[in-house]
Design a protein around this motif. Structure first.
Motif, PDB file in Angstrom:
ATOM      1  N   ILE A  11      -8.791   8.558 -10.659  1.00  0.00           N
ATOM      2  CA  ILE A  11      -7.786   7.600 -11.078  1.00  0.00           C
ATOM      3  C   ILE A  11      -6.417   8.151 -10.701  1.00  0.00           C
ATOM      4  O   ILE A  11      -6.051   9.242 -11.140  1.00  0.00           O
ATOM      5  N   LEU A  12      -5.722   7.396  -9.867  1.00  0.00           N
ATOM      6  CA  LEU A  12      -4.393   7.790  -9.419  1.00  0.00           C
ATOM      7  C   LEU A  12      -3.401   6.813 -10.026  1.00  0.00           C
ATOM      8  O   LEU A  12      -3.575   5.601  -9.907  1.00  0.00           O
ATOM      9  N   ARG A  13      -2.363   7.346 -10.690  1.00  0.00           N
ATOM     10  CA  ARG A  13      -1.493   6.487 -11.487  1.00  0.00           C
ATOM     11  C   ARG A  13      -0.136   6.164 -10.868  1.00  0.00           C
ATOM     12  O   ARG A  13       0.619   5.383 -11.422  1.00  0.00           O
ATOM     13  N   ASN A  14       0.167   6.766  -9.722  1.00  0.00           N
ATOM     14  CA  ASN A  14       1.451   6.480  -9.080  1.00  0.00           C
ATOM     15  C   ASN A  14       1.412   6.958  -7.625  1.00  0.00           C
ATOM     16  O   ASN A  14       0.501   7.689  -7.229  1.00  0.00           O
ATOM     17  N   PRO A  15       2.386   6.542  -6.834  1.00  0.00           N
ATOM     18  CA  PRO A  15       2.398   6.931  -5.418  1.00  0.00           C
ATOM     19  C   PRO A  15       2.423   8.449  -5.198  1.00  0.00           C
ATOM     20  O   PRO A  15       1.851   8.937  -4.220  1.00  0.00           O
ATOM     21  N   LYS A  16       3.057   9.185  -6.089  1.00  0.00           N
ATOM     22  CA  LYS A  16       3.094  10.648  -5.955  1.00  0.00           C
ATOM     23  C   LYS A  16       1.681  11.230  -6.055  1.00  0.00           C
ATOM     24  O   LYS A  16       1.321  12.144  -5.309  1.00  0.00           O
ATOM     25  N   GLU A  17       0.875  10.714  -6.968  1.00  0.00           N
ATOM     26  CA  GLU A  17      -0.507  11.192  -7.087  1.00  0.00           C
ATOM     27  C   GLU A  17      -1.337  10.817  -5.860  1.00  0.00           C
ATOM     28  O   GLU A  17      -2.186  11.590  -5.425  1.00  0.00           O
ATOM     29  N   VAL A  18      -1.083   9.646  -5.283  1.00  0.00           N
ATOM     30  CA  VAL A  18      -1.788   9.252  -4.055  1.00  0.00           C
ATOM     31  C   VAL A  18      -1.420  10.212  -2.928  1.00  0.00           C
ATOM     32  O   VAL A  18      -2.287  10.685  -2.195  1.00  0.00           O
ATOM     33  N   LYS A  45     -19.418   9.395   1.518  1.00  0.00           N
ATOM     34  CA  LYS A  45     -19.706   8.497   2.636  1.00  0.00           C
ATOM     35  C   LYS A  45     -19.501   7.033   2.270  1.00  0.00           C
ATOM     36  O   LYS A  45     -19.455   6.183   3.135  1.00  0.00           O
ATOM     37  N   ARG A  46     -19.442   6.757   0.965  1.00  0.00           N
ATOM     38  CA  ARG A  46     -19.262   5.386   0.490  1.00  0.00           C
ATOM     39  C   ARG A  46     -18.153   5.399  -0.566  1.00  0.00           C
ATOM     40  O   ARG A  46     -18.376   5.822  -1.692  1.00  0.00           O
ATOM     41  N   ILE A  47     -16.991   4.937  -0.145  1.00  0.00           N
ATOM     42  CA  ILE A  47     -15.810   5.046  -0.997  1.00  0.00           C
ATOM     43  C   ILE A  47     -15.308   3.643  -1.341  1.00  0.00           C
ATOM     44  O   ILE A  47     -15.110   2.808  -0.461  1.00  0.00           O
ATOM     45  N   LEU A  48     -15.097   3.449  -2.619  1.00  0.00           N
ATOM     46  CA  LEU A  48     -14.603   2.183  -3.126  1.00  0.00           C
ATOM     47  C   LEU A  48     -13.184   2.402  -3.639  1.00  0.00           C
ATOM     48  O   LEU A  48     -12.943   3.339  -4.411  1.00  0.00           O
ATOM     49  N   ILE A  49     -12.252   1.562  -3.203  1.00  0.00           N
ATOM     50  CA  ILE A  49     -10.866   1.657  -3.649  1.00  0.00           C
ATOM     51  C   ILE A  49     -10.506   0.354  -4.356  1.00  0.00           C
ATOM     52  O   ILE A  49     -10.603  -0.726  -3.753  1.00  0.00           O
ATOM     53  N   VAL A  50     -10.135   0.478  -5.632  1.00  0.00           N
ATOM     54  CA  VAL A  50      -9.828  -0.695  -6.453  1.00  0.00           C
ATOM     55  C   VAL A  50      -8.462  -0.526  -7.102  1.00  0.00           C
ATOM     56  O   VAL A  50      -7.927   0.575  -7.167  1.00  0.00           O
ATOM     57  N   GLY A  51      -7.924  -1.616  -7.609  1.00  0.00           N
ATOM     58  CA  GLY A  51      -6.642  -1.600  -8.286  1.00  0.00           C
ATOM     59  C   GLY A  51      -5.963  -2.947  -8.105  1.00  0.00           C
ATOM     60  O   GLY A  51      -6.453  -3.818  -7.385  1.00  0.00           O
ATOM     61  N   SER A  52      -4.847  -3.103  -8.743  1.00  0.00           N
ATOM     62  CA  SER A  52      -4.091  -4.349  -8.671  1.00  0.00           C
ATOM     63  C   SER A  52      -3.620  -4.628  -7.256  1.00  0.00           C
ATOM     64  O   SER A  52      -3.456  -3.711  -6.446  1.00  0.00           O
ATOM     65  N   SER A  53      -3.385  -5.876  -6.973  1.00  0.00           N
ATOM     66  CA  SER A  53      -2.697  -6.212  -5.732  1.00  0.00           C
ATOM     67  C   SER A  53      -1.342  -5.520  -5.765  1.00  0.00           C
ATOM     68  O   SER A  53      -0.705  -5.447  -6.808  1.00  0.00           O
ATOM     69  N   GLY A  54      -0.938  -4.989  -4.640  1.00  0.00           N
ATOM     70  CA  GLY A  54       0.330  -4.293  -4.562  1.00  0.00           C
ATOM     71  C   GLY A  54       0.258  -2.816  -4.888  1.00  0.00           C
ATOM     72  O   GLY A  54       1.248  -2.100  -4.747  1.00  0.00           O
ATOM     73  N   ALA A  55      -0.914  -2.328  -5.292  1.00  0.00           N
ATOM     74  CA  ALA A  55      -1.041  -0.905  -5.626  1.00  0.00           C
ATOM     75  C   ALA A  55      -1.138  -0.033  -4.372  1.00  0.00           C
ATOM     76  O   ALA A  55      -0.849   1.155  -4.430  1.00  0.00           O
ATOM     77  N   GLY A  56      -1.542  -0.601  -3.262  1.00  0.00           N
ATOM     78  CA  GLY A  56      -1.647   0.184  -2.033  1.00  0.00           C
ATOM     79  C   GLY A  56      -3.078   0.476  -1.621  1.00  0.00           C
ATOM     80  O   GLY A  56      -3.335   1.449  -0.909  1.00  0.00           O
ATOM     81  N   LYS A  57      -4.014  -0.356  -2.026  1.00  0.00           N
ATOM     82  CA  LYS A  57      -5.422  -0.146  -1.684  1.00  0.00           C
ATOM     83  C   LYS A  57      -5.643  -0.134  -0.173  1.00  0.00           C
ATOM     84  O   LYS A  57      -6.323   0.746   0.345  1.00  0.00           O
ATOM     85  N   SER A  58      -5.084  -1.115   0.513  1.00  0.00           N
ATOM     86  CA  SER A  58      -5.287  -1.215   1.959  1.00  0.00           C
ATOM     87  C   SER A  58      -4.646  -0.045   2.690  1.00  0.00           C
ATOM     88  O   SER A  58      -5.226   0.496   3.634  1.00  0.00           O
TER      89      SER A  58
END
Length: 185
Positions: A157-164, A7-20
């Protein structure tokens, strides 16, 4: 009725990683309210919110029953992590993130992105580009330290777009789960 585990999800990572992008997709899939930290921090014309006021805004959001929050802001990561029941770290290469930041700057040139505060037209400068490039060395170790110390929270931890993409494909939707439950009962 089905209760979503997270119910409470935090998404973090570098700018450009695709968080939004990921947060928008999960918000729709899991019917959770979405908060972009950039909209809490930035005021029109790229004016930063003073840190005490920013922390108050974050605290108010964290105390809500459910949410997805995306964004960096290292100074509040430990606080945000303590409220989350799932943390997704997009641990992408600096080359991909830097490329995406420049691509985004071209796409939104002169416009405000949907995940940004009103009146903050897309821009990129040398300082920001260096921050993205140096994220793996300067920010990633601190992020991983915080994640190691978080208790009773699932971490992905997702390391690339394929994992996402794989994560999104295998993450159940509430609608699918409710349909499955009605068939099996």
């Amino acid at each position: 009725m089905y209760q979503l585990k997270y119910k409470r999800i935090l998404i973090v990572g570098s700018s450009g990683a695709g968080k939004s992008t990921l947060s928008k997709l999960l918000s729709k899939k899991w019917d959770l309210p979405l908060i972009h930290l950039d909209t809490l921090f930035w005021k029109e014309g790229w004016v930063p919110t003073p840190k005490p006021e920013f922390r108050e805004k974050i605290q108010a959001e964290l105390e809500k029953d459910k949410w997805i929050i995306d964004g960096n802001f290292d100074s509040t990561l430990e606080l945000r992590a303590s409220y989350a029941d799932l943390i997704i770290f997009l641990d992408f290469s600096k080359i991909l993130c830097t490329y995406r930041v420049f691509k985004r700057a071209l796409i939104y040139r002169g416009k405000t992105r949907p995940d940004m505060a009103p009146g903050c037209k897309e821009k990129i400068d040398v300082e920001f580009a260096k921050w993205v490039w140096r994220f793996p060395k300067d920010v990633r170790p601190h992020t991983l330290d915080i994640l190691r110390n978080v208790k009773e929270t699932d971490i992905c931890i997702l390391r690339n777009p394929k994992e996402v993409k794989g994560f999104l494909m295998t993450a159940p939707t509430i609608k699918n789960i409710e349909h499955h439950r009605s068939i099996s009962t």
